[in-house]
Design a protein around this motif. Structure first.
Motif, short mmCIF file in Angstrom:
data_model
loop_
_atom_site.label_atom_id
_atom_site.label_comp_id
_atom_site.label_asym_id
_atom_site.label_seq_id
_atom_site.Cartn_x
_atom_site.Cartn_y
_atom_site.Cartn_z
N ALA A 176 0.82 -1.21 0.00
CA ALA A 176 0.00 0.00 0.00
C ALA A 176 0.85 1.26 0.00
O ALA A 176 0.39 2.32 -0.39
CB ALA A 176 -0.94 -0.01 1.20
N VAL A 177 2.11 1.16 0.42
CA VAL A 177 3.00 2.33 0.42
C VAL A 177 3.91 2.32 -0.80
O VAL A 177 4.10 3.35 -1.45
CB VAL A 177 3.84 2.35 1.72
CG1 VAL A 177 4.90 3.42 1.66
CG2 VAL A 177 2.95 2.54 2.92
N ILE A 189 3.67 0.79 -3.86
CA ILE A 189 3.07 0.93 -5.19
C ILE A 189 2.75 2.39 -5.52
O ILE A 189 3.12 2.86 -6.61
CB ILE A 189 1.84 0.01 -5.33
CG1 ILE A 189 2.29 -1.45 -5.34
CG2 ILE A 189 1.04 0.33 -6.59
CD1 ILE A 189 1.18 -2.46 -5.27
N PRO A 190 2.09 3.16 -4.64
CA PRO A 190 1.90 4.58 -4.99
C PRO A 190 3.21 5.35 -5.12
O PRO A 190 3.34 6.20 -6.00
CB PRO A 190 1.07 5.13 -3.84
CG PRO A 190 0.43 3.96 -3.21
CD PRO A 190 1.37 2.82 -3.42
N MET A 191 4.19 5.06 -4.26
CA MET A 191 5.48 5.75 -4.37
C MET A 191 6.17 5.41 -5.69
O MET A 191 6.87 6.24 -6.27
CB MET A 191 6.38 5.39 -3.19
CG MET A 191 5.99 6.03 -1.91
SD MET A 191 6.20 7.81 -2.01
CE MET A 191 5.89 8.25 -0.34
N TRP A 192 6.00 4.18 -6.15
CA TRP A 192 6.57 3.76 -7.43
C TRP A 192 6.03 4.64 -8.55
O TRP A 192 6.78 5.17 -9.37
CB TRP A 192 6.21 2.29 -7.67
CG TRP A 192 6.74 1.70 -8.94
CD1 TRP A 192 6.20 1.79 -10.18
CD2 TRP A 192 7.92 0.91 -9.08
NE1 TRP A 192 6.95 1.11 -11.07
CE2 TRP A 192 8.02 0.56 -10.43
CE3 TRP A 192 8.88 0.47 -8.19
CZ2 TRP A 192 9.06 -0.22 -10.93
CZ3 TRP A 192 9.92 -0.30 -8.69
CH2 TRP A 192 10.00 -0.64 -10.04
N PHE A 193 4.70 4.84 -8.59
CA PHE A 193 4.09 5.65 -9.64
C PHE A 193 4.44 7.12 -9.50
O PHE A 193 4.63 7.82 -10.49
CB PHE A 193 2.58 5.45 -9.66
CG PHE A 193 2.17 4.14 -10.28
CD1 PHE A 193 2.18 3.96 -11.64
CD2 PHE A 193 1.79 3.07 -9.48
CE1 PHE A 193 1.82 2.76 -12.21
CE2 PHE A 193 1.43 1.87 -10.03
CZ PHE A 193 1.44 1.70 -11.41
N ILE A 194 4.53 7.61 -8.27
CA ILE A 194 4.89 9.01 -8.06
C ILE A 194 6.31 9.26 -8.55
O ILE A 194 6.57 10.26 -9.24
CB ILE A 194 4.73 9.39 -6.57
CG1 ILE A 194 3.26 9.44 -6.19
CG2 ILE A 194 5.39 10.74 -6.29
CD1 ILE A 194 3.01 9.59 -4.71
N CYS A 195 7.23 8.38 -8.21
CA CYS A 195 8.62 8.55 -8.66
C CYS A 195 8.70 8.48 -10.19
O CYS A 195 9.43 9.26 -10.81
CB CYS A 195 9.52 7.49 -8.04
SG CYS A 195 9.80 7.72 -6.27
N ALA A 206 11.30 3.94 -4.80
CA ALA A 206 10.18 3.63 -3.91
C ALA A 206 10.59 2.64 -2.82
O ALA A 206 9.98 2.63 -1.74
CB ALA A 206 9.01 3.06 -4.71
N THR A 264 11.45 3.38 1.03
CA THR A 264 10.47 3.37 2.11
C THR A 264 10.58 2.12 2.98
O THR A 264 10.00 2.08 4.07
CB THR A 264 9.03 3.45 1.54
OG1 THR A 264 8.81 2.38 0.64
CG2 THR A 264 8.81 4.77 0.83
N LYS A 269 6.32 9.22 -12.41
CA LYS A 269 5.72 10.40 -13.01
C LYS A 269 6.56 11.65 -12.77
O LYS A 269 6.49 12.60 -13.54
CB LYS A 269 4.31 10.61 -12.47
CG LYS A 269 3.33 9.61 -13.02
CD LYS A 269 1.94 9.85 -12.51
CE LYS A 269 1.00 8.79 -13.06
NZ LYS A 269 -0.37 8.99 -12.61
#
Length: 108
Positions: A29-30, A32-38, A48, A51, A40
């Protein structure tokens, strides 16, 4: 009353498996979103995994993302807000007309 050691071992194995599953869901849950943020932001998505360094990895990644120059070309503003036609002109009142809407006279 003493418990059987094998029964205690099985109970601990179930608890360990349950907690391991919960921890994996929390990490996903932490991460996967950090992967996409990095990705983009123009950074390597492998950042990611910083973390995973508990407890300061996520904070360190947030500082990297907040204060670094993003390697992304901003889209022109017309993509998000297309130009619109100007507003129609306001109706003009004739000079001898009372203001619209008419205001009733006040009585004292």
């Amino acid at each position: 009353m003493h418990q059987d050691p094998t029964q205690t071992f099985h109970l601990l194995a179930i608890v360990f498996a349950f907690y391991s599953f919960i921890i994996l869901i929390g990490l996903a849950a932490v991460i996967i979103p950090m992967w996409f943020i990095c990705k983009k932001a123009g950074f390597s998505p492998w950042l990611a995994f910083i973390t995973l360094i508990f407890p300061f990895g996520g904070v360190a990644l947030l500082y990297v993302l907040a204060f670094a120059d993003w390697k992304v070309v901003p889209a022109p503003w017309q993509v998000y807000w297309p130009p619109q036609a100007p507003y129609p002109p306001l109706p003009q009142q004739p000079p001898n007309q009372p203001p619209y809407p008419p205001v009733p006279p006040t009585t004292r």
